[in-house]
Design a protein around this motif. Structure first.
Motif, PDB file in Angstrom:
ATOM      1  N   GLU A  80       0.820  -1.210   0.000  1.00 42.15           N
ATOM      2  CA  GLU A  80       0.000   0.000   0.000  1.00 42.15           C
ATOM      3  C   GLU A  80       0.855   1.261   0.000  1.00 42.15           C
ATOM      4  O   GLU A  80       0.450   2.298  -0.520  1.00 42.15           O
ATOM      5  N   ALA A  81       2.073   1.166   0.571  1.00 36.19           N
ATOM      6  CA  ALA A  81       2.990   2.305   0.542  1.00 36.19           C
ATOM      7  C   ALA A  81       3.594   2.514  -0.841  1.00 36.19           C
ATOM      8  O   ALA A  81       4.117   3.594  -1.121  1.00 36.19           O
ATOM      9  N   GLY A  82       3.554   1.467  -1.683  1.00 34.38           N
ATOM     10  CA  GLY A  82       4.055   1.610  -3.046  1.00 34.38           C
ATOM     11  C   GLY A  82       5.191   0.692  -3.422  1.00 34.38           C
ATOM     12  O   GLY A  82       5.814   0.871  -4.482  1.00 34.38           O
ATOM     13  N   ALA A  83       5.495  -0.319  -2.593  1.00 35.58           N
ATOM     14  CA  ALA A  83       6.579  -1.244  -2.920  1.00 35.58           C
ATOM     15  C   ALA A  83       6.288  -1.989  -4.217  1.00 35.58           C
ATOM     16  O   ALA A  83       5.151  -2.374  -4.484  1.00 35.58           O
ATOM     17  N   ASP A  84       7.330  -2.212  -5.007  1.00 38.39           N
ATOM     18  CA  ASP A  84       7.208  -2.958  -6.257  1.00 38.39           C
ATOM     19  C   ASP A  84       7.499  -4.445  -6.057  1.00 38.39           C
ATOM     20  O   ASP A  84       6.921  -5.290  -6.741  1.00 38.39           O
ATOM     21  N   ILE A  85       8.427  -4.740  -5.152  1.00 41.33           N
ATOM     22  CA  ILE A  85       8.897  -6.109  -4.945  1.00 41.33           C
ATOM     23  C   ILE A  85       8.902  -6.387  -3.444  1.00 41.33           C
ATOM     24  O   ILE A  85       9.534  -5.659  -2.672  1.00 41.33           O
ATOM     25  N   ILE A  86       8.216  -7.434  -3.034  1.00 44.11           N
ATOM     26  CA  ILE A  86       8.206  -7.871  -1.647  1.00 44.11           C
ATOM     27  C   ILE A  86       9.275  -8.950  -1.475  1.00 44.11           C
ATOM     28  O   ILE A  86       9.338  -9.906  -2.264  1.00 44.11           O
ATOM     29  N   GLY A  87      10.108  -8.803  -0.452  1.00 45.12           N
ATOM     30  CA  GLY A  87      11.182  -9.765  -0.222  1.00 45.12           C
ATOM     31  C   GLY A  87      11.020 -10.490   1.097  1.00 45.12           C
ATOM     32  O   GLY A  87      11.571 -10.053   2.117  1.00 45.12           O
ATOM     33  N   PRO A  88      10.280 -11.595   1.133  1.00 44.07           N
ATOM     34  CA  PRO A  88      10.113 -12.351   2.391  1.00 44.07           C
ATOM     35  C   PRO A  88      11.421 -13.052   2.774  1.00 44.07           C
ATOM     36  O   PRO A  88      11.880 -13.959   2.077  1.00 44.07           O
ATOM     37  N   SER A  89      12.007 -12.642   3.889  1.00 47.06           N
ATOM     38  CA  SER A  89      13.293 -13.206   4.319  1.00 47.06           C
ATOM     39  C   SER A  89      13.162 -14.051   5.574  1.00 47.06           C
ATOM     40  O   SER A  89      14.157 -14.434   6.176  1.00 47.06           O
ATOM     41  N   ASP A  90      11.950 -14.363   5.958  1.00 49.21           N
ATOM     42  CA  ASP A  90      11.662 -14.961   7.269  1.00 49.21           C
ATOM     43  C   ASP A  90      11.853 -16.470   7.318  1.00 49.21           C
ATOM     44  O   ASP A  90      12.092 -17.029   8.373  1.00 49.21           O
ATOM     45  N   MET A  91      11.642 -17.147   6.195  1.00 47.39           N
ATOM     46  CA  MET A  91      11.768 -18.605   6.081  1.00 47.39           C
ATOM     47  C   MET A  91      10.704 -19.388   6.854  1.00 47.39           C
ATOM     48  O   MET A  91      10.907 -20.543   7.237  1.00 47.39           O
ATOM     49  N   MET A  92       9.536 -18.790   7.065  1.00 47.97           N
ATOM     50  CA  MET A  92       8.422 -19.541   7.636  1.00 47.97           C
ATOM     51  C   MET A  92       7.761 -20.393   6.544  1.00 47.97           C
ATOM     52  O   MET A  92       7.691 -19.990   5.382  1.00 47.97           O
ATOM     53  N   ASP A  93       7.240 -21.541   6.919  1.00 47.63           N
ATOM     54  CA  ASP A  93       6.555 -22.407   5.965  1.00 47.63           C
ATOM     55  C   ASP A  93       5.199 -21.817   5.589  1.00 47.63           C
ATOM     56  O   ASP A  93       4.417 -21.435   6.463  1.00 47.63           O
ATOM     57  N   GLY A  94       4.919 -21.764   4.292  1.00 38.20           N
ATOM     58  CA  GLY A  94       3.607 -21.348   3.809  1.00 38.20           C
ATOM     59  C   GLY A  94       3.419 -19.865   3.638  1.00 38.20           C
ATOM     60  O   GLY A  94       2.340 -19.402   3.267  1.00 38.20           O
ATOM     61  N   ARG A  95       4.462 -19.068   3.874  1.00 39.77           N
ATOM     62  CA  ARG A  95       4.241 -17.614   3.852  1.00 39.77           C
ATOM     63  C   ARG A  95       4.038 -17.082   2.448  1.00 39.77           C
ATOM     64  O   ARG A  95       3.292 -16.111   2.263  1.00 39.77           O
ATOM     65  N   ILE A  96       4.632 -17.694   1.422  1.00 36.58           N
ATOM     66  CA  ILE A  96       4.498 -17.155   0.070  1.00 36.58           C
ATOM     67  C   ILE A  96       3.047 -17.266  -0.412  1.00 36.58           C
ATOM     68  O   ILE A  96       2.480 -16.311  -0.957  1.00 36.58           O
ATOM     69  N   GLY A  97       2.429 -18.421  -0.190  1.00 40.01           N
ATOM     70  CA  GLY A  97       1.038 -18.586  -0.585  1.00 40.01           C
ATOM     71  C   GLY A  97       0.124 -17.605   0.120  1.00 40.01           C
ATOM     72  O   GLY A  97      -0.783 -17.020  -0.495  1.00 40.01           O
ATOM     73  N   ALA A  98       0.345 -17.396   1.410  1.00 34.74           N
ATOM     74  CA  ALA A  98      -0.489 -16.463   2.166  1.00 34.74           C
ATOM     75  C   ALA A  98      -0.294 -15.036   1.668  1.00 34.74           C
ATOM     76  O   ALA A  98      -1.258 -14.269   1.537  1.00 34.74           O
ATOM     77  N   MET A  99       0.928 -14.655   1.386  1.00 35.80           N
ATOM     78  CA  MET A  99       1.205 -13.301   0.887  1.00 35.80           C
ATOM     79  C   MET A  99       0.614 -13.079  -0.498  1.00 35.80           C
ATOM     80  O   MET A  99      -0.004 -12.039  -0.773  1.00 35.80           O
ATOM     81  N   ARG A 100       0.787 -14.076  -1.366  1.00 40.68           N
ATOM     82  CA  ARG A 100       0.256 -13.923  -2.714  1.00 40.68           C
ATOM     83  C   ARG A 100      -1.263 -13.805  -2.695  1.00 40.68           C
ATOM     84  O   ARG A 100      -1.847 -12.957  -3.381  1.00 40.68           O
ATOM     85  N   SER A 101      -1.928 -14.621  -1.891  1.00 41.01           N
ATOM     86  CA  SER A 101      -3.385 -14.553  -1.784  1.00 41.01           C
ATOM     87  C   SER A 101      -3.836 -13.194  -1.264  1.00 41.01           C
ATOM     88  O   SER A 101      -4.789 -12.592  -1.781  1.00 41.01           O
ATOM     89  N   ALA A 102      -3.136 -12.684  -0.250  1.00 40.22           N
ATOM     90  CA  ALA A 102      -3.502 -11.389   0.323  1.00 40.22           C
ATOM     91  C   ALA A 102      -3.280 -10.257  -0.669  1.00 40.22           C
ATOM     92  O   ALA A 102      -4.106  -9.340  -0.787  1.00 40.22           O
ATOM     93  N   LEU A 103      -2.182 -10.299  -1.408  1.00 42.07           N
ATOM     94  CA  LEU A 103      -1.908  -9.265  -2.404  1.00 42.07           C
ATOM     95  C   LEU A 103      -2.971  -9.268  -3.500  1.00 42.07           C
ATOM     96  O   LEU A 103      -3.464  -8.213  -3.921  1.00 42.07           O
ATOM     97  N   GLU A 104      -3.337 -10.450  -3.968  1.00 39.11           N
ATOM     98  CA  GLU A 104      -4.381 -10.546  -5.000  1.00 39.11           C
ATOM     99  C   GLU A 104      -5.709 -10.011  -4.465  1.00 39.11           C
ATOM    100  O   GLU A 104      -6.409  -9.253  -5.148  1.00 39.11           O
ATOM    101  N   GLY A 105      -6.042 -10.399  -3.247  1.00 38.38           N
ATOM    102  CA  GLY A 105      -7.313  -9.985  -2.673  1.00 38.38           C
ATOM    103  C   GLY A 105      -7.402  -8.496  -2.419  1.00 38.38           C
ATOM    104  O   GLY A 105      -8.494  -7.918  -2.426  1.00 38.38           O
TER     105      GLY A 105
END
Length: 333
Positions: A163-188
């Motif tokens: 929402e601030a205007g980032a072009d690329i999100i860089g998840p560096s946390d290494m939690m399981d399942g975070r990419i799917g959750a982030m992608r779903s939230a971004l699409e929604g």
């Protein structure tokens, strides 16, 4: 590939190394300013450029100075910067709520850069370590870094940055399942064009020490990160992690650290063919700088040689603190 060549002297491999012009004609890999993402550190205040002792030539900058750095990068032709916030102990909490505060250092920097230097791409970091009183990338409960509750927070952090205007999100946390959750939230939320560059193969490395100084995490960290970052002895696991993250919606993948894991870069590129990046991390940078300061190596030559190694290993791009210096050399400045 098995090359076919005549026996000596019909084949003299030194012929193709004889002159700069010939070497240029047959060079297999090239390094370009287009290959760089420049990591920058943002802190509170105004008019501040604070040197980081363990990373010579690198600074913590206030938002106005980060905007100046973004302008410098764009003028050099560097296509993207990556923002990392510095937070003092007094800014950290157990609930990590600062991570998704619309007015945190990172989000203010994103908005300011977008207003002043709209042509440069902005990458962000998604992990709780710079907001966590415990210094970990996730919530700590009874000594355990918990996965699912952490993902909920990472999603809020992702949406705040988008929402601030980032072009690329860089998840560096290494939690399981975070990419799917982030992608779903971004699409929604209507952020369909926001990319995810996943730290898919991030190792539990000793090369991160100067970075933790830079973001204020060294004093906060309790224990280590070995339960969520990768064991340096494993490579098959890295392939499983990369495949999972791509399947969940990552657009690009990253290997971190860089030079000690060039085998992982090459294997990832050959296996998946997805855009592949490496992070030349703080320890790699600081070792080169320190040896150069002692007069033991030629800094410019070693810098460019180290960056070329990533291209030879199959990387499309490199996150490197050397980006401005390398860009000036490549531009002939």
């Amino acid at each position: 590939m098995r090359p076919t060549q005549a026996p000596f002297p019909a084949t003299r491999l030194r012929r193709t190394r004889a002159t700069p012009a010939i070497r240029g004609l047959v060079r297999q890999n090239t390094l370009s300013v287009d290959d760089f993402i420049w990591p920058v550190f943002v802190r509170s205040g105004e008019g501040i450029e604070e040197p980081i002792p363990s990373m010579p030539g690198v600074f913590r900058r206030s938002v106005d100075k980060v905007v100046e750095a973004a302008r410098e990068a764009a003028d050099l032709g560097i296509p993207a910067i990556c923002i990392f916030p510095y937070t003092g102990i007094e800014e950290r909490t157990e609930d990590c709520a600062g991570a998704w505060d619309p007015d945190n250092h990172a989000n203010r920097a994103i908005r300011a850069i977008k207003a002043a230097v709209p042509e440069i791409a902005i990458m962000t970091d998604v992990a709780l370590d710079t907001y966590n009183i415990n210094g970990h990338d996730g919530f700590v409960e009874d000594g355990e870094i918990v996965n699912d509750r952490t993902i909920e927070a990472l999603v809020k952090m992702t949406l705040s940055q988008a929402e601030a205007g980032a072009d690329i999100i860089g998840p560096s946390d290494m939690m399981d399942g975070r990419i799917g959750a982030m992608r779903s939230a971004l699409e929604g939320a209507g952020h369909q064009n926001v990319m995810i560059l996943s730290y898919a193969a991030k190792y539990a490395s000793a090369f991160y020490g100067p970075f933790r100084d830079a973001v204020g995490a060294s004093g906060a960290l309790t224990g280590d990160k070995k339960t969520y970052q990768m064991d340096p002895g494993n490579s098959d696991e890295a392939m499983r992690l990369i495949e999972r993250d791509l399947a969940e919606g990552a657009d690009m993948i990253m290997v971190k650290p860089g030079l000690p894991y060039l085998d992982i870069c090459r294997r990832a590129r050959d296996t998946f063919g997805a855009p592949t990046f490496a992070y030349q991390v703080s320890g790699e940078y600081s070792m080169i700088k320190a040896a150069a300061q002692q007069g033991w190596i030629d800094e410019d030559r070693v810098m460019l040689e180290s960056l070329m190694a990533f291209k030879r290993a199959g990387c499309d791009g490199i996150l490197t603190y050397f980006a401005p210096a390398a860009a000036r050399l490549l531009n002939g400045a």
